[in-house]
Write an enzyme that holds these catalytic residues in place. Structure first.
Site, short mmCIF file in Angstrom:
data_model
loop_
_atom_site.label_atom_id
_atom_site.label_comp_id
_atom_site.label_asym_id
_atom_site.label_seq_id
_atom_site.Cartn_x
_atom_site.Cartn_y
_atom_site.Cartn_z
N ARG A 164 8.35 -16.93 -6.92
CA ARG A 164 9.38 -16.15 -7.61
C ARG A 164 10.11 -16.97 -8.68
O ARG A 164 11.31 -16.75 -8.91
CB ARG A 164 10.41 -15.59 -6.61
CG ARG A 164 9.89 -14.52 -5.70
CD ARG A 164 9.95 -13.16 -6.38
NE ARG A 164 9.33 -12.14 -5.53
CZ ARG A 164 10.00 -11.27 -4.79
NH1 ARG A 164 11.31 -11.25 -4.82
NH2 ARG A 164 9.38 -10.40 -4.05
N ASP A 188 3.80 -7.36 -9.35
CA ASP A 188 4.25 -7.19 -7.97
C ASP A 188 3.07 -6.78 -7.10
O ASP A 188 2.13 -6.13 -7.59
CB ASP A 188 5.36 -6.14 -7.88
CG ASP A 188 6.11 -6.26 -6.56
OD1 ASP A 188 7.03 -7.10 -6.48
OD2 ASP A 188 5.75 -5.54 -5.61
N TYR A 240 3.78 -1.75 3.77
CA TYR A 240 4.64 -1.00 2.85
C TYR A 240 4.11 0.43 2.64
O TYR A 240 4.89 1.39 2.52
CB TYR A 240 4.75 -1.72 1.50
CG TYR A 240 5.59 -2.98 1.56
CD1 TYR A 240 6.97 -2.92 1.42
CD2 TYR A 240 5.00 -4.22 1.77
CE1 TYR A 240 7.74 -4.07 1.49
CE2 TYR A 240 5.76 -5.39 1.84
CZ TYR A 240 7.13 -5.30 1.70
OH TYR A 240 7.88 -6.44 1.78
O1 CP3 Z 1 6.43 -15.33 -7.97
C1 CP3 Z 1 6.59 -14.83 -9.09
O2 CP3 Z 1 7.46 -15.25 -9.91
C2 CP3 Z 1 5.64 -13.75 -9.56
C3 CP3 Z 1 6.07 -12.40 -9.44
C4 CP3 Z 1 6.20 -11.77 -8.07
C5 CP3 Z 1 7.17 -10.77 -7.77
N1 CP3 Z 1 6.92 -10.28 -6.52
C6 CP3 Z 1 8.22 -10.35 -8.69
C7 CP3 Z 1 9.35 -9.57 -8.16
C8 CP3 Z 1 5.41 -11.91 -6.92
C9 CP3 Z 1 4.27 -12.89 -6.64
C10 CP3 Z 1 5.87 -10.95 -5.95
C11 CP3 Z 1 5.24 -10.77 -4.64
C12 CP3 Z 1 5.82 -9.81 -3.70
N2 CP3 Z 1 6.40 -8.61 -3.97
C13 CP3 Z 1 5.75 -9.95 -2.30
C14 CP3 Z 1 5.08 -11.08 -1.56
C15 CP3 Z 1 5.84 -12.35 -1.58
C16 CP3 Z 1 7.09 -12.35 -0.75
O3 CP3 Z 1 8.17 -12.46 -1.38
O4 CP3 Z 1 7.00 -12.26 0.47
C17 CP3 Z 1 6.38 -8.84 -1.74
C18 CP3 Z 1 6.57 -8.57 -0.26
C19 CP3 Z 1 6.77 -7.99 -2.81
C20 CP3 Z 1 7.39 -6.65 -2.71
C21 CP3 Z 1 8.72 -6.62 -3.34
N3 CP3 Z 1 8.94 -6.72 -4.70
C22 CP3 Z 1 9.96 -6.48 -2.70
C23 CP3 Z 1 10.16 -6.35 -1.21
C24 CP3 Z 1 10.94 -6.50 -3.71
C25 CP3 Z 1 12.41 -6.24 -3.54
C26 CP3 Z 1 13.10 -7.39 -2.90
C27 CP3 Z 1 13.81 -8.18 -3.95
O5 CP3 Z 1 13.65 -9.40 -4.00
O6 CP3 Z 1 14.57 -7.56 -4.70
C28 CP3 Z 1 10.30 -6.71 -4.94
C29 CP3 Z 1 10.94 -6.82 -6.27
C30 CP3 Z 1 10.57 -8.01 -7.10
N4 CP3 Z 1 9.33 -8.52 -7.26
C31 CP3 Z 1 11.47 -8.74 -7.93
C32 CP3 Z 1 10.72 -9.71 -8.59
C33 CP3 Z 1 11.19 -10.70 -9.62
C34 CP3 Z 1 12.95 -8.45 -8.12
C35 CP3 Z 1 13.01 -7.29 -9.03
C36 CP3 Z 1 14.23 -7.23 -9.90
O7 CP3 Z 1 14.22 -7.79 -11.01
O8 CP3 Z 1 15.17 -6.53 -9.48
#
Ligand code: CP3
Length: 343
Positions: free
Chosen positions: A24, A74, A151
């Site tokens: 992230r 994502d 999910y």
């Molecule tokens: O790592 C990176 O920088 C690459 C981008 C990336 C994102 N999500 C961007 C993101 C990657 C590799 C993911 C993977 C992801 N997404 C996972 C597996 C890794 C982990 O964290 O366990 C999962 C379970 C998701 C699903 C997901 N996406 C959730 C549950 C959420 C909401 C929770 C949160 O942190 O807000 C997201 C949103 C998300 N994915 C954001 C980002 C930068 C935040 C979105 C925003 O800008 O509001």
């Protein structure tokens, strides 16, 4: 040009200083990310906008000089490409239309049809391929089938993955069909990412830790093994990182059983134990608790030294044990990198 450090570590080389990137690393803790996200509108619009998605991928590279860039996207885009509805509720997280029976399965598209929706993601990779510094490795990714299925069945994130466990126990035919579709879709998606410029791919199995015994083999290990095998049939040299988060003792032997080039360790695993039981089979990544990016200080410095020390006798990529959180201080990320590179 000397080969990129991340690729050398993934090929099994022990480097004097481990290369580093961060899960992230493009995200809300960075003011420049928040500005670009505001420009895009919402999170999904950002993911599907190749120029802006490439921009946020590059932001942490410019700021910190990480050794790898991870595609900004994502894990839930694949279910969307298969036909599920997907949206994000601000402050809460993802929501999807649910798959709970054969009727739901019938609404999903075949795996070969995911590319129409996902083509902007491939465009992001093409932009990045031309824009990254020559020493920076480009990582593509997808969710592992089990985690994505949790999910899709629940329609949202769940603390215990209860709805997915219930479906796999009560209607294994439907659940297995869903896992099968996700295996095939992931092979399609990651192959296209490689064609577009990803040099490494990573599978995130964030909820692998809720699978026990034979279920772990069937729904975490085996789907990932099949994806690795299919990708290697097309790209024999492709490095693959697998992240079976909270697999505990099941981390041992995981690389051998799946063909992974590297396993990513969460922060519940003891580094000394992992060095002798996991790193013996090849490269490891991860392990630093993301909370240190919030708290920083001497504890962060000593933890970086402890983890780098524990893994210093084998191939290692420095990283966190899970994603950095929005409340992290960008200064602490700089301190982590400085500490590591001065060792
Ligand atoms: O790592 C990176 O920088 C690459 C981008 C990336 C994102 N999500 C961007 C993101 C990657 C590799 C993911 C993977 C992801 N997404 C996972 C597996 C890794 C982990 O964290 O366990 C999962 C379970 C998701 C699903 C997901 N996406 C959730 C549950 C959420 C909401 C929770 C949160 O942190 O807000 C997201 C949103 C998300 N994915 C954001 C980002 C930068 C935040 C979105 C925003 O800008 O509001």
């Amino acid at each position: 040009m000397a080969q990129k450090t991340i690729l050398r570590a993934l090929a099994g080389e022990t480097l004097p200083t481990p290369p580093i990137w961060m899960m992230r690393q493009a995200g809300r803790y960075l003011p420049e990310y928040r500005a670009t996200r505001a420009q895009a509108g919402d999170f999904l619009s950002l993911c599907y906008n190749p120029e802006l998605a490439a921009e946020v991928t590059l932001q942490p590279i410019r700021r910190y000089g990480f050794d790898a860039a991870i595609l900004f996207a994502d894990i839930l885009l694949l279910p969307q490409a298969l036909g599920a509805d997907l949206w994000f509720v601000t402050g809460e997280g993802p929501r999807l239309s649910t798959i709970t029976d054969a009727g739901g399965m019938a609404t999903l598209k075949p795996a070969s049809e995911v590319h129409e929706v996902l083509s902007p993601i491939y465009d992001t990779l093409k932009i990045l391929k031309g824009a990254l510094p020559e020493e920076t490795t480009l990582i593509g990714f997808a969710g592992a089938p089990w985690t994505v299925a949790t999910y899709m069945v629940a329609g949202r994130g769940t603390p215990d993955q209860g709805p997915a466990h219930k479906l796999k126990n009560e209607d294994p035919a439907v659940f297995d069909a869903l896992i099968e579709r996700l295996i095939e879709g992931t092979i399609e998606y990651l192959s296209a990412q490689v064609e577009a410029g990803a040099e490494v791919v990573k599978l995130f199995d964030s909820w692998a830790g809720s699978l026990q015994g034979a279920d772990f083999d069937r729904y975490a290990l085996e789907p990932m093994r099949r994806i690795v095998t299919a990708l290697r049939a097309k790209y024999p040299e492709l490095p693959v990182i697998l992240f079976p988060r909270q697999a505990g003792p099941r981390y041992e032997g995981f690389a051998k059983a799946t063909g992974a080039s590297c396993v990513a360790l969460d922060n519940s695993v003891d580094a000394q134990w992992a060095a002798s039981h996991v790193q013996v089979d090849g490269c490891v990544q991860g392990n630093l608790a993301p909370g240190h990016m919030v708290t920083g200080g001497d504890e962060l410095v000593s933890e970086v030294k402890r983890i780098a020390g524990a893994f210093s006798q084998g191939p290692h990529i420095f990283n966190l044990g899970h994603g950095i959180t929005p409340d992290a201080d960008p200064e602490n990320v700089a301190l982590m990198i400085e500490t590591l590179r001065s060792l």
